[in-house]
Design an enzyme around this catalytic site. Sequence first.
Site, mmCIF file in Angstrom:
data_model
loop_
_atom_site.group_PDB
_atom_site.id
_atom_site.type_symbol
_atom_site.label_atom_id
_atom_site.label_comp_id
_atom_site.label_asym_id
_atom_site.label_seq_id
_atom_site.Cartn_x
_atom_site.Cartn_y
_atom_site.Cartn_z
ATOM 1 N N TRP A 102 -37.313 -12.601 27.249
ATOM 2 C CA TRP A 102 -36.492 -13.482 26.421
ATOM 3 C C TRP A 102 -37.366 -14.343 25.515
ATOM 4 O O TRP A 102 -37.051 -14.539 24.338
ATOM 5 C CB TRP A 102 -35.566 -14.345 27.274
ATOM 6 N N ASP A 172 -34.921 -22.757 26.240
ATOM 7 C CA ASP A 172 -33.890 -21.774 26.572
ATOM 8 C C ASP A 172 -33.620 -21.960 28.064
ATOM 9 O O ASP A 172 -34.444 -21.605 28.905
ATOM 10 C CB ASP A 172 -34.416 -20.363 26.274
ATOM 11 N N LYS A 196 -24.395 -17.140 32.690
ATOM 12 C CA LYS A 196 -25.178 -17.138 33.928
ATOM 13 C C LYS A 196 -24.672 -18.234 34.878
ATOM 14 O O LYS A 196 -24.470 -17.989 36.044
ATOM 15 C CB LYS A 196 -26.671 -17.377 33.638
HETATM 16 C C1 LIG Z 1 -29.464 -13.824 29.480
HETATM 17 C C2 LIG Z 1 -30.512 -14.580 28.774
HETATM 18 C C3 LIG Z 1 -30.626 -14.571 27.369
HETATM 19 C C4 LIG Z 1 -29.728 -13.758 26.492
HETATM 20 O O1 LIG Z 1 -28.482 -14.322 26.423
HETATM 21 P P1 LIG Z 1 -27.324 -13.722 25.488
HETATM 22 O O2 LIG Z 1 -26.276 -14.771 25.642
HETATM 23 O O3 LIG Z 1 -26.963 -12.390 26.050
HETATM 24 O O4 LIG Z 1 -27.860 -13.638 24.108
HETATM 25 C C5 LIG Z 1 -31.615 -15.350 26.796
HETATM 26 N N1 LIG Z 1 -32.450 -16.088 27.541
HETATM 27 C C6 LIG Z 1 -32.381 -16.103 28.885
HETATM 28 C C7 LIG Z 1 -33.340 -16.934 29.672
HETATM 29 C C8 LIG Z 1 -31.415 -15.352 29.541
HETATM 30 O O5 LIG Z 1 -31.345 -15.355 30.878
#
Ligand SMILES: *Cc1c(COP(=O)(O)O)cnc(C)c1O
Length: 360
Positions: A102, A172, A196
């Site tokens: 990511w 993030d 999540k």
């Molecule tokens: C799942 C995830 C993403 C991607 O998220 P989307 O909403 O599918 O774009 C980005 N960063 C992390 C840390 C993630 O776990």
Amino acid sequence: MRSVFNFSPGPSTLPEKVLEHAQNQLLDYNGSGMSIMELSHRSDLFGEVIQGAESLSREIMNVPPTHTVLFLQGGASTQFAMVPLNLFKKSRKADYVNTGNWSKKAIAEASRYGAVRVIASSEDKNYTCIPDLDSSQFDPDADYFHITTNNTIYGTRFSAIPDTGKTPLVADMSSNILSEVYDVSKFGLIYAGAQKNIAPAGLTIVIVRNDLIGNALDITPTMLDYKTHAEKKSVYNTPPCWNIYMAKLMFEWVVAQGGVPSLEKINREKAGLLYDFLDSSTLFRGTAEKRDRSRMNVTFALPTDELTVKCVREAEQKGLLNLKGHRSVGGLRASIFNAMPMAGVQKLVSFLKEFETENK
Ligand SMILES: *Cc1c(COP(=O)(O)O)cnc(C)c1O
């Protein structure tokens, strides 16, 4: 009671109580005769929902008045572009820490708009740890500094948040928001895809310091400018109404659990139970370095692919679902977000113990 435990990394399990609540209101929201999915986003009824979601999110994360909470679409992946488009305002330089897939995607996207420097990386260690950071290497001119607080795929987590001084820290937090107490005032911007730890897929939460709004690059599309959404309180266009409603129910659930501090305590216990087993096992082994272990995504491995396939299959038969590791890592992964009850982790550990005895 549902009969399975879902260890999916996302979209992931939601509390049964939240789903039941939504089910009870599905056909008729608050006596309106309409479903929440059918309400105008300009209606008073929906206004209460989005305002309630906003104020609850501020309450449970202790968001200071210096920061704005936005409900957006496009997932965390859209933030990979939105962050540089909005925050590259002076030097057009940014420091990034590369801790996995990511982060890498975020780096690639930001590189389209400015000079990105990867100041530390654990790629050479297959991302099994968080690299050491040397603050003397941080660029004081950078417009921002980016980290991924929890690495969903590799099962690692920043145990200490870097002090970036005057440089806004961007995080993030897709896979560990609301799982532990963070001091939001230390961050310039936090973003998280909701699927999540918050709500169904389709909602992205952004918490941004007010002075970082309103400086977007000229090329920024209207929809990717934080100012557009901040000025219109996240209803510039039709927002993901259903997801915002679900997020509000989830925030209420967080309050009912005793807030983020209580959840953090339970999360430590849940992860501790699983890691203690892995550390004592002669068959399984945890794949992330101990000091950097995630409390949300526990990655582990067996000696052979055959055993891994067998383990995932037998777990499934016992109602323990989605334990297969990410395709880029292999092995197994148990995602134990806020909504995974202790009973699910206990059942998983008993199963793994049994599997160990039978396959030694
Ligand atoms: C799942 C995830 C993403 C991607 O998220 P989307 O909403 O599918 O774009 C980005 N960063 C992390 C840390 C993630 O776990």
